[in-house]
Design a protein around this motif. Structure first.
Motif, short mmCIF file in Angstrom:
data_model
loop_
_atom_site.label_atom_id
_atom_site.label_comp_id
_atom_site.label_asym_id
_atom_site.label_seq_id
_atom_site.Cartn_x
_atom_site.Cartn_y
_atom_site.Cartn_z
N UNK A 1 -5.45 3.34 -7.62
CA UNK A 1 -4.96 2.45 -8.66
C UNK A 1 -4.43 1.17 -8.03
N UNK A 2 -4.47 0.08 -8.80
CA UNK A 2 -3.87 -1.18 -8.35
C UNK A 2 -2.99 -1.74 -9.45
N UNK A 3 -2.04 -2.53 -9.03
CA UNK A 3 -1.19 -3.28 -9.95
C UNK A 3 -1.40 -4.75 -9.62
N UNK A 4 -1.50 -5.56 -10.66
CA UNK A 4 -1.75 -6.99 -10.46
C UNK A 4 -0.69 -7.82 -11.17
N UNK A 5 -0.43 -8.98 -10.60
CA UNK A 5 0.40 -10.00 -11.25
C UNK A 5 -0.42 -11.29 -11.21
N UNK A 6 -0.64 -11.87 -12.36
CA UNK A 6 -1.46 -13.09 -12.49
C UNK A 6 -2.82 -12.91 -11.82
N UNK A 7 -3.40 -11.73 -11.92
CA UNK A 7 -4.72 -11.46 -11.37
C UNK A 7 -4.74 -11.05 -9.90
N UNK A 8 -3.63 -11.21 -9.19
CA UNK A 8 -3.57 -10.86 -7.77
C UNK A 8 -3.00 -9.45 -7.59
N UNK A 9 -3.62 -8.67 -6.72
CA UNK A 9 -3.10 -7.34 -6.41
C UNK A 9 -1.73 -7.48 -5.76
N UNK A 10 -0.79 -6.69 -6.25
CA UNK A 10 0.54 -6.65 -5.64
C UNK A 10 0.83 -5.27 -5.04
N UNK A 11 0.21 -4.24 -5.63
CA UNK A 11 0.41 -2.87 -5.18
C UNK A 11 -0.93 -2.14 -5.20
N UNK A 12 -1.10 -1.25 -4.24
CA UNK A 12 -2.28 -0.41 -4.19
C UNK A 12 -1.81 1.02 -3.97
N UNK B 1 0.85 -1.19 0.00
CA UNK B 1 0.00 0.00 0.00
C UNK B 1 0.88 1.24 0.00
N UNK B 2 0.56 2.15 -0.90
CA UNK B 2 1.32 3.40 -1.01
C UNK B 2 0.35 4.57 -1.07
N UNK B 3 0.79 5.69 -0.50
CA UNK B 3 0.01 6.91 -0.55
C UNK B 3 0.84 7.97 -1.27
N UNK B 4 0.29 8.48 -2.34
CA UNK B 4 0.95 9.53 -3.11
C UNK B 4 0.23 10.83 -2.86
N UNK B 5 0.99 11.86 -2.50
CA UNK B 5 0.43 13.18 -2.27
C UNK B 5 0.76 14.04 -3.49
N UNK B 6 -0.26 14.70 -4.00
CA UNK B 6 -0.12 15.56 -5.17
C UNK B 6 -0.74 16.93 -4.88
N UNK B 7 -0.36 17.91 -5.66
CA UNK B 7 -0.90 19.26 -5.47
C UNK B 7 -2.37 19.33 -5.89
N UNK B 8 -2.72 18.60 -6.95
CA UNK B 8 -4.07 18.70 -7.48
C UNK B 8 -4.52 17.36 -8.06
N UNK B 9 -5.61 16.84 -7.53
CA UNK B 9 -6.20 15.61 -8.07
C UNK B 9 -6.64 15.84 -9.51
#
Length: 179
Positions: free
Chosen positions: A89-100, A53-61
């Motif tokens: 957003x999510x990233x998947x490998x072989x259908x499984x979430x690896x990153x969120x 799980x990652x949180x990205x902070x941006x100036x403007x959505x």
């Protein structure tokens, strides 16, 4: 039907986060104010579903939404966001979430909550162990019922988040630092 998998902490999770955050910063450049590793995989000793799980902070959505294609090139797919005024957003490998990846503007309330919870679990091993116990028990009770698993831990997580935010804000006040 997928089984809920809650694994003991693996130090590879920190390396996976570092690698992915470098890629995101390189591709998204000025749209990234900061990226944090959050959630259970960010806490040594914590049991977790093996999803970074990652949180990205941006100036403007609004401005960030134009970066959609760049995220797709990195293997991300956009999903419905759990939170208002944010992107997910999510990233998947072989259908499984690896990153969120959760994307917020700096003032979003979830920035404080997610930062506080991760810091709190890192600071208080006894609270981490309590949460470990809850997750392991619920994974046994609901091995194939993701919704029941998530709903059952919601009250525990909500109460712990309130405690974590109170603790975190007090620390910020004491240290005069910002998130």
């Amino acid at each position: 039907m997928k089984r809920i998998v809650v694994l003991p902490y693996d130090s590879i999770w920190q390396h996976l986060y570092l690698d992915e955050s470098r890629k995101l910063k390189t591709v998204l450049k000025e749209h990234v104010q900061s990226i944090q590793h959050i959630g259970s995989t960010a806490v040594p000793g914590m049991y977790a579903k093996p999803i970074i799980d990652m949180m990205l902070i941006t100036k403007s959505i609004v401005l960030f939404e134009a970066q959609h294609q760049l995220l797709m090139q990195l293997g991300y797919e956009r999903v419905a966001s759990e939170f208002k005024n944010s992107l997910q957003y999510v990233k998947r490998v072989s259908g499984d979430r690896t990153h969120q990846l959760y994307i917020f503007e700096a003032h979003h309330e979830k920035v404080l909550e997610m930062s506080a919870m991760t810091a709190y679990l890192n600071y208080y091993p006894s609270e981490m162990e309590r949460y470990n116990g809850v997750k392991r028990e619920l994974a046994k009770l609901y091995p194939f019922e993701v919704a029941a698993y998530e709903q059952s831990k919601l009250i525990f997580v909500t109460v712990m988040t309130v405690k974590a935010v109170d603790w975190y804000v007090a620390r910020l006040d004491e240290q005069k630092i910002s998130i």
